[in-house]
Design an enzyme around this catalytic site. Sequence first.
Site, PDB file in Angstrom:
ATOM      1  N   ASP A   1      46.089  67.648  27.316  1.00  0.00           N
ATOM      2  CA  ASP A   1      46.438  66.236  27.307  1.00  0.00           C
ATOM      3  C   ASP A   1      47.737  65.981  28.047  1.00  0.00           C
ATOM      4  OD1 ASP A   1      44.318  65.201  25.937  1.00  0.00           O
ATOM      5  OD2 ASP A   1      45.289  65.121  23.994  1.00  0.00           O
TER       6      ASP A   1
ATOM      7  N   LYS B   1      44.926  61.169  28.909  1.00  0.00           N
ATOM      8  CA  LYS B   1      44.668  59.733  28.876  1.00  0.00           C
ATOM      9  C   LYS B   1      45.989  58.987  28.926  1.00  0.00           C
ATOM     10  CE  LYS B   1      40.733  60.552  25.808  1.00  0.00           C
ATOM     11  NZ  LYS B   1      40.212  60.353  24.447  1.00  0.00           N
TER      12      LYS B   1
ATOM     13  N   MET C   1      51.995  55.176  19.695  1.00  0.00           N
ATOM     14  CA  MET C   1      51.208  54.519  20.751  1.00  0.00           C
ATOM     15  C   MET C   1      51.338  52.999  20.682  1.00  0.00           C
ATOM     16  SD  MET C   1      47.742  56.838  20.345  1.00  0.00           S
ATOM     17  CE  MET C   1      47.505  56.239  18.673  1.00  0.00           C
TER      18      MET C   1
END
Length: 354
Positions: A133, A155, A266
């Site tokens: 990641d 991502k 996030m």
Amino acid sequence: MGGRGRELRREIAVLIETDLTGLPVLVVGPAELVGAVARRYRRAGAVVDVITAPDGLTPELRDRVRLAVLVGTASTWSGVREALAGRCPVVREPAAEVTRGRVALVGAGPGGVDLLTVAAVRALSDADVVLTDRLAEVGDLGALAPGAEIIDVGKRAGHHAVPQSEIERIMVQRALSGLTVVRLKGGDPYVFGRGGEEVAAAVAAGLPVTVVPGISSAVAVPGSAGIPVTHREVSHVFTVVSGHVPLDPRRAEALVHLGGTLVFLMGMHNLVPLTTALVRAGLPEETPAAVVERGFTPDQRSIVGTAATLPDLVASAGAASPSVIVVGEVVRQSEVWERRSDSHGVRSGPVGVA
């Protein structure tokens, strides 16, 4: 490999109690058997060559090797045995049982090789394939997973270059072909990491799967700025919330009513609606709040204010993801809170971190 790569190799070598740094090693055997053996010697620092056929030994390779490992049926390859006889020690290893492959979900922690667990380092050193990641920033993956295929499936907010379904397909396909696949994820695989979905995909394919926990950024990153998520007589509970969508009024009210510390992951692109929803639900505007940006990196900094002022401070500082948002009285316990007036709420660098 640079100095840090050599240091990593020495750290890894400790795990198998042998340091073979720089030793030329030849691993000989059928292609489907030699991978794990070669990885084990590379993990110990050896310079490994592999041949998978009886006629693969060249004069140059024969003269260079200082240790030979014959795996499985390679011990019957008379030409290789005779060519190596008297030139170097020869070790024979029985063929390991060939399996269908396996999957390991590994938490990389909040950033940096020093925060990997021993179990994580071991899993990486055994990997044939690593799916990594963007947030799994552990430095030189090639040193941690020698010889492994590294696939970046990271991502970014609003941009998933490799969809989750494709990540799971690659993971399962590689493992079904007999390889050891490590899915390396920032933080902990089960904290907003979709680890449960990936475990389910492996189980549905009939693959053995293990999960190696990682240090969660929800606790570690605030801590790196000196912010304790709990503190005696201040907060005895903390709630970790996904900030990728705004809070609806009912959920905001529930969080305010629960009290304690709120940690949002996030959530940078939703900082304004998140803080607005909390204030509308009854959170006092003067409640201390902070953003810790790029925790455990040389660029780490903290933006400190209140529930009412933090969004403007963050915008003025140009802070961005990856960041952790902390709301609650615990922020007042930190060094960054004490120094907030020195730089208009912005404090660079970690606090109390070596």
